[in-house]
Enzyme design. Structure first.
Site, PDB file in Angstrom:
ATOM      1  N   LYS A 207       0.549   2.814 -11.248  1.00  0.00           N
ATOM      2  CA  LYS A 207       0.193   2.584  -9.833  1.00  0.00           C
ATOM      3  C   LYS A 207       1.406   2.820  -8.920  1.00  0.00           C
ATOM      4  O   LYS A 207       1.309   3.473  -7.881  1.00  0.00           O
ATOM      5  CB  LYS A 207      -0.321   1.150  -9.671  1.00  0.00           C
ATOM      6  CG  LYS A 207      -0.496   0.694  -8.245  1.00  0.00           C
ATOM      7  CD  LYS A 207      -1.607   1.444  -7.560  1.00  0.00           C
ATOM      8  CE  LYS A 207      -1.614   1.182  -6.073  1.00  0.00           C
ATOM      9  NZ  LYS A 207      -2.733   1.808  -5.391  1.00  0.00           N
TER      10      LYS A 207
ATOM     11  N   CYS B 168       0.743   0.145   1.496  1.00  0.00           N
ATOM     12  CA  CYS B 168       0.908   0.611   0.112  1.00  0.00           C
ATOM     13  C   CYS B 168       2.119   1.521  -0.025  1.00  0.00           C
ATOM     14  O   CYS B 168       3.095   1.173  -0.661  1.00  0.00           O
ATOM     15  CB  CYS B 168      -0.344   1.366  -0.324  1.00  0.00           C
ATOM     16  SG  CYS B 168      -1.841   0.433  -0.030  1.00  0.00           S
TER      17      CYS B 168
HETATM   18  N1  SAJ Z   1       1.023  10.568   5.680  1.00  0.00           N
HETATM   19  C1  SAJ Z   1       1.825  11.564   6.225  1.00  0.00           C
HETATM   20  N2  SAJ Z   1       1.671  12.838   5.772  1.00  0.00           N
HETATM   21  C2  SAJ Z   1       0.754  13.175   4.831  1.00  0.00           C
HETATM   22  C3  SAJ Z   1      -0.058  12.154   4.267  1.00  0.00           C
HETATM   23  C4  SAJ Z   1       0.095  10.857   4.717  1.00  0.00           C
HETATM   24  O1  SAJ Z   1       2.673  11.312   7.086  1.00  0.00           O
HETATM   25  O2  SAJ Z   1       0.663  14.353   4.489  1.00  0.00           O
HETATM   26  C5  SAJ Z   1       1.184   9.169   6.139  1.00  0.00           C
HETATM   27  C6  SAJ Z   1      -0.072   8.579   6.783  1.00  0.00           C
HETATM   28  O3  SAJ Z   1      -0.159   8.935   8.125  1.00  0.00           O
HETATM   29  C7  SAJ Z   1       0.169   7.112   6.574  1.00  0.00           C
HETATM   30  C8  SAJ Z   1       0.880   7.072   5.221  1.00  0.00           C
HETATM   31  O4  SAJ Z   1       1.396   8.365   5.003  1.00  0.00           O
HETATM   32  O5  SAJ Z   1       1.020   6.581   7.554  1.00  0.00           O
HETATM   33  C9  SAJ Z   1       0.019   6.671   4.050  1.00  0.00           C
HETATM   34  O6  SAJ Z   1      -1.260   7.285   4.141  1.00  0.00           O
HETATM   35  P1  SAJ Z   1      -2.018   7.892   2.882  1.00  0.00           P
HETATM   36  O7  SAJ Z   1      -3.301   8.442   3.360  1.00  0.00           O
HETATM   37  O8  SAJ Z   1      -1.135   8.829   2.149  1.00  0.00           O
HETATM   38  O9  SAJ Z   1      -2.206   6.679   1.892  1.00  0.00           O
HETATM   39  P2  SAJ Z   1      -2.800   5.182   2.029  1.00  0.00           P
HETATM   40  O10 SAJ Z   1      -1.671   4.249   2.246  1.00  0.00           O
HETATM   41  O11 SAJ Z   1      -3.944   5.107   2.972  1.00  0.00           O
HETATM   42  O12 SAJ Z   1      -3.403   4.997   0.544  1.00  0.00           O
HETATM   43  C10 SAJ Z   1      -2.539   5.176  -0.569  1.00  0.00           C
HETATM   44  C11 SAJ Z   1      -3.242   6.106  -1.577  1.00  0.00           C
HETATM   45  N3  SAJ Z   1      -2.292   6.505  -2.607  1.00  0.00           N
HETATM   46  C12 SAJ Z   1      -2.087   7.809  -2.908  1.00  0.00           C
HETATM   47  O13 SAJ Z   1      -2.644   8.715  -2.332  1.00  0.00           O
HETATM   48  C13 SAJ Z   1      -1.156   8.089  -4.033  1.00  0.00           C
HETATM   49  C14 SAJ Z   1      -4.435   5.387  -2.184  1.00  0.00           C
HETATM   50  O14 SAJ Z   1      -5.027   6.167  -3.199  1.00  0.00           O
HETATM   51  C15 SAJ Z   1      -3.992   4.030  -2.751  1.00  0.00           C
HETATM   52  O15 SAJ Z   1      -5.089   3.315  -3.300  1.00  0.00           O
HETATM   53  C16 SAJ Z   1      -3.411   3.217  -1.625  1.00  0.00           C
HETATM   54  O16 SAJ Z   1      -2.256   3.907  -1.134  1.00  0.00           O
HETATM   55  C17 SAJ Z   1      -3.044   1.853  -2.172  1.00  0.00           C
HETATM   56  O17 SAJ Z   1      -3.817   0.895  -1.940  1.00  0.00           O
HETATM   57  O18 SAJ Z   1      -2.054   1.736  -2.895  1.00  0.00           O
END
Ligand code: SAJ
Length: 431
Positions: free
Chosen positions: A215, A269
């Site tokens: 995780k 996360c």
């Molecule tokens: N972000 C960027 N650029 C990107 C992708 C995301 O700047 O290309 C930013 C988003 O705007 C946000 C942050 O990253 O601020 C996180 O967003 P996210 O969509 O990447 O992830 P979370 O936090 O919504 O969910 C993550 C997911 N983990 C992964 O993709 C590895 C999800 O599957 C997990 O279940 C979740 O964390 C968790 O609960 O741990």
């Protein structure tokens, strides 16, 4: 194995993961008790409503509550399966705090009986599930606890991390593969039987420690990759190149897939979990630590750039578009957009207007700043400058003719047709 309608499940923690999980299990016909320490959460769920925004969750919860399959309480009751989904924050020094997990385990210990399965889903430092087992062994010396007994244990204890993406939680709860780590292989098999009741994705068994680290590795992987994109955006800014154009072109390579730069990384996360690895193995994690620092540093960079834009036109009102940590959700936890908007509001006061369709009122951190919450139409009418902080669909769909004259700082790259200045950080600064 007991039938779905006879199975009693207790879910401890009715937050972003616990409530959807409880509702999905309840939909299979099981009798689910959601336990939460907040009275308003318990009351809200028992009235068939939800306290969090997540696509289709309201309809699902009202249905399972109406059918009597889900109810909430402040108090635990005897059950067959216990799912712990409570927060694991970190302290000031980035060391993880598993206090809520241990408290939940203490609660479970009161009603635990032979044959029960205890599953931890909260993102946790490696070794936490073993600590849960040790605590249960200490609190319930009358039961044979796995890892603390000889022969077959009376109960099963496993770790199965949630992996769902906010905004797609109900779909991903069913469709994603699950990693199930047992204190013993038998524990993993017991937990596997439970997840097979509602998960369509593959369920793979392993050890508790491997599942815990898996995780953390997933979220650190994403953080490192976003840090790469954010670092590229700084390089492109420095070179006077459009980073979005570079990424679009580089991603035409068959083995390159660069993520999107943004104002920083938020949420509960990805901005948190990598620290669990850094804190446990500081010497071994220079890359993971640096990625965290790069992503946090991007917030400061955006504050500086946006401030320069606001200062350049002292008469203009500036609209900050978005406060959420990512698109199309109402979750402001660890949100870089929120930090940036508050910093601008503190500095420029009533010149700063906030547009956030997912907020009814400005969060308390804006109190005394003079900033106000307005809607998109008012922002288009009254603000000469826009700082795009979140890529909500409602912002993305603003047509060019409504923003062509604006001074724009687009941290999310949502308006590729925006004429310079404003198309990218570099072009705006060059103007
Ligand atoms: N972000 C960027 N650029 C990107 C992708 C995301 O700047 O290309 C930013 C988003 O705007 C946000 C942050 O990253 O601020 C996180 O967003 P996210 O969509 O990447 O992830 P979370 O936090 O919504 O969910 C993550 C997911 N983990 C992964 O993709 C590895 C999800 O599957 C997990 O279940 C979740 O964390 C968790 O609960 O741990």
């Amino acid at each position: 194995m007991v039938s779905d309608s006879e199975l009693k499940v207790a879910v401890l923690g009715l937050g972003y993961i616990g409530l959807p999980t409880a509702a999905v299990i309840a939909r299979t016909g099981a009798r689910v008790l959601g336990v939460d320490v907040h009275e308003h959460v318990v009351e809200t769920v028992n009235s068939g409503k939800v306290h969090i925004e997540e696509i289709d969750l309201d309809g699902l919860v009202s249905g399972v509550v109406a059918r009597g399959n889900l109810r909430a309480s402040l108090h635990i009751e005897p059950s067959d399966v216990f799912v712990i989904a409570v927060p694991t924050p970190f302290r000031e020094n980035h060391a993880p705090d598993i206090g809520y997990v241990l408290k939940a385990a203490t609660t479970v210990a009161v009603v635990l009986k032979a044959g029960d399965v205890v599953i931890l889903e909260s993102t946790s430092p490696v070794g936490t599930t073993e600590k849960v087992a040790a605590l249960l062994a200490q609190l319930r010396p009358d039961l044979k606890i796995p890892g603390h007994c000889t022969g077959s244990a009376d109960v099963a204890i496993a770790y199965c991390p949630e992996r769902v993406l906010p905004g797609r939680i109900l779909v991903e709860l069913i469709d994603n593969d699950r990693v199930i780590g047992g204190i013993t292989p038998r524990c993993a098999r017991k937990a596997l039987q439970f997840y097979r009741r509602f998960v369509r994705g593959a369920c793979v068994t392993t050890t508790a420690k491997a599942a815990e680290m898996t995780k953390l590795a997933e979220n650190a992987f994403r953080d490192v990759n976003i840090a790469f994109a954010n670092e590229l955006s700084l390089v492109a800014d420095h070179m006077g190149v459009d980073v979005w154009e570079v990424i679009r072109l580089a991603n035409r390579h068959p083995r390159v897939n660069i993520l999107s730069p943004g104002p920083g990384v938020g949420g509960h996360c990805i901005a948190v979990d990598p620290w669990f690895l850094v804190s446990a193995a500081p010497e071994q994690t220079p890359l993971i630590r640096t990625a965290r620092e790069v992503n946090d540093g991007k917030v400061d960079h955006v504050i500086a750039q946006a401030s320069a834009m606001v200062e350049a036109d002292p008469a203009a009102r500036v609209a900050c578009l978005g406060l959420a940590f990512k698109a199309n959700i109402d979750d402001f936890r660890e949100s870089p957009a929120l930090k940036i908007a508050v910093a601008l509001a503190n500095r420029f006061g009533e010149r700063v207007q906030i547009v956030e369709p997912y907020a009814d009122a400005l969060p308390a951190c804006f109190d005394g700043t003079g900033a106000t919450l307005i809607d998109v139409d008012s922002a288009i009418e009254t603000c000469a400058s826009f700082v795009v902080l979140v890529d909500h669909d409602v912002f993305r769909s603003i047509p060019l003719d409504e923003r062509a004259e604006k001074q724009v700082y687009d941290t999310r790259g949502i308006w590729p047709d925006q004429p310079a200045p404003g198309r990218s950080e570099a072009l705006r600064l060059a103007s």
